[in-house]
Scaffold this active site. Structure first.
Site, short mmCIF file in Angstrom:
data_model
loop_
_atom_site.label_atom_id
_atom_site.label_comp_id
_atom_site.label_asym_id
_atom_site.label_seq_id
_atom_site.Cartn_x
_atom_site.Cartn_y
_atom_site.Cartn_z
N ASP A 1 -7.57 3.69 4.46
CA ASP A 1 -6.11 3.80 4.60
C ASP A 1 -5.79 5.04 5.41
O ASP A 1 -6.03 6.17 4.97
CB ASP A 1 -5.48 3.86 3.21
CG ASP A 1 -3.97 3.75 3.26
OD1 ASP A 1 -3.41 3.65 4.38
OD2 ASP A 1 -3.34 3.76 2.18
N LYS B 1 -8.65 7.33 1.64
CA LYS B 1 -7.65 7.89 2.55
C LYS B 1 -8.36 8.68 3.65
O LYS B 1 -9.08 9.64 3.37
CB LYS B 1 -6.68 8.78 1.78
CG LYS B 1 -6.05 8.10 0.56
CD LYS B 1 -5.30 6.82 0.91
CE LYS B 1 -4.79 6.10 -0.33
NZ LYS B 1 -4.13 4.83 -0.04
N LYS C 1 5.11 -3.94 -1.86
CA LYS C 1 5.48 -2.90 -2.81
C LYS C 1 6.97 -3.01 -3.16
O LYS C 1 7.83 -2.80 -2.30
CB LYS C 1 5.19 -1.52 -2.22
CG LYS C 1 3.72 -1.29 -1.92
CD LYS C 1 3.48 0.12 -1.39
CE LYS C 1 1.99 0.38 -1.18
NZ LYS C 1 1.72 1.71 -0.59
N ASP D 1 1.34 -1.43 5.95
CA ASP D 1 1.97 -0.90 4.74
C ASP D 1 3.30 -0.23 5.10
O ASP D 1 4.36 -0.88 5.08
CB ASP D 1 0.97 0.07 4.06
CG ASP D 1 1.45 0.65 2.75
OD1 ASP D 1 2.60 0.41 2.36
OD2 ASP D 1 0.67 1.36 2.08
N GLU E 1 -6.12 0.23 7.10
CA GLU E 1 -4.71 0.10 6.74
C GLU E 1 -3.83 1.09 7.50
O GLU E 1 -4.15 2.27 7.58
CB GLU E 1 -4.60 0.35 5.23
CG GLU E 1 -3.19 0.19 4.69
CD GLU E 1 -3.20 0.29 3.17
OE1 GLU E 1 -4.17 -0.19 2.53
OE2 GLU E 1 -2.26 0.85 2.62
MG MG Z 1 -1.27 2.57 2.28
#
Ligand code: MG
Length: 368
Positions: free
Chosen positions: A194, A165, A265, A241, A218
């Site tokens: 991400d 992250k 997801k 995402d 991402e």
């Molecule tokens: Mg993500």
């Protein structure tokens, strides 16, 4: 077969460590999860779980699932849960949008469909075998050294794919994080950076044209428009995402060349029915996908791993398992678990996971 009763439980899932996103802008310490059991007149029951990642990550929150189920339940009693597309159409008429509300209900219907057919979900979703799915770690934002230490700990547990992250306000620090991690990865390991929407387009272009790393990046920016703008100006493959909520979003991303892959997801998309449609679209256009849930215990993780295991290798990167971030486990010993860096879905009919209702406590609501 008819739905005769829907029972709902709420459980707080404390994270074993506080989790930071967006360069420390968002902090998470517990998740609010909803468990749901559908009973039928055939004596078959199915389970689902819906668990947003806190209240600040997406336009979704735990209490909203239970409020939405209260609205939906009267229209669902009496339906055949095996007719998953029909159940979804009824839910969409009763409550347009609110995809995250519908995921637990949809997963429970798939569980019943699988049990009544005598087939595991990985097979109903199109798979030929319970393929082991690579699992990826999730590395919280920190200094480059802190993040490399977390990657080393994850490597000790068998993880070879990592989601690091990044995305702070300090551009130089983000560049340092990306270069240190990309260059410091153990041999044979892969990483996705991400950003969780944290960068403005100009920041994304500046950072990604400054680094030598060519790993996946991402959700660099908030919107699909912004991400598409960035994708045309950088060399890194882009994964989308949080801005992907409907089939229309996925069509638009493909038409604009905004990404080379997406996160699929169930809780964000509305359950396995919608996630399967988007997975199939992704396969048809050649995307590479991470198939996992937004959050939750091993129950939600297992539903996502069934879908991941039924996806061709070439289109599947890895899956994150949320339940390793929790310090409680309502289904000990059941479901898809990390074994040396991969997870395999159960082969019992249906979802293959059945919580002991006693461990969930007193129901939040019963609809019949
Ligand atoms: Mg993500």
């Amino acid at each position: 077969m008819k739905i005769t009763r829907i029972t709902v439980w709420q459980l707080d899932l404390p994270l074993s460590e506080p989790y930071w996103l967006s360069g420390g802008r968002l902090k998470f310490e517990r998740l609010d999860s909803t468990y749901l059991r559908i009973d039928t007149d055939a004596g078959i029951s199915g389970w689902g779980e819906g668990c947003p990642w806190g209240n600040t990550y997406l336009p979704a929150h735990g209490p909203g699932i239970r409020a939405g189920i209260e609205t939906l339940a009267p229209a669902l009693i009496g339906l055949d849960p095996r007719s998953v597309e029909h159940v979804n159409r009824v839910m969409d008429v009763q409550l347009p949008g609110h995809a995250y509300v519908k995921s637990a209900m949809d997963i429970a219907c798939w569980d019943i469909l699988g049990q009544s057919a005598g087939l595991p979900l990985w097979q109903l979703l199109g798979g030929s075998e319970p393929a082991p799915v690579a699992v990826n770690s999730s590395i919280s934002t920190g200094t480059p050294d802190q993040m490399l230490a977390l990657i080393a700990q994850a490597a000790d547990k068998g993880y070879t794919v990592h989601s690091a992250k990044v995305g702070g306000t300090d551009i130089a620090l983000d560049i340092a994080r990306i270069e240190a991690i990309s260059n410091g990865l153990p041999d044979g390991h892969r990483v996705t950076f991400d950003v969780n929407r944290a960068w403005q387009p100009a920041t994304a272009i500046e950072v990604l044209n400054s680094v030598t790393a060519r790993d996946w990046v991402e959700q660099p920016c908030e919107t699909l428009d912004q991400c598409a703008h960035v994708a045309g100006r950088v060399a890194n493959p882009i994964m989308l995402d949080e801005c992907m909520n409907t089939m229309q979003d996925h069509l638009e991303a493909w038409k604009r060349g905004a990404c080379e892959g997406v996160k699929v997801k169930p809780n964000r998309l509305g359950g396995l029915t919608r996630a399967r449609q988007i997975r199939d679209f992704g396969v048809s256009v050649g995307w590479q996908m991470h198939i996992e849930d937004v959050g939750g215990s091993a129950l939600a993780d297992t539903a996502a791993i069934h879908l991941a295991a039924s996806t061709p290798d070439a289109n599947r990167l890895a899956s994150w398992l949320c339940h390793y971030h929790l310090n409680i486990d309502p289904i000990p010993g059941q479901g898809a678990r990390n074994v040396s860096g991969s997870a395999t879905p159960p082969s019992a009919p249906g979802l293959g996971v059945s919580p002991d209702p006693d461990t969930l406590g007193k129901p939040h609501a019963v609809y019949d």
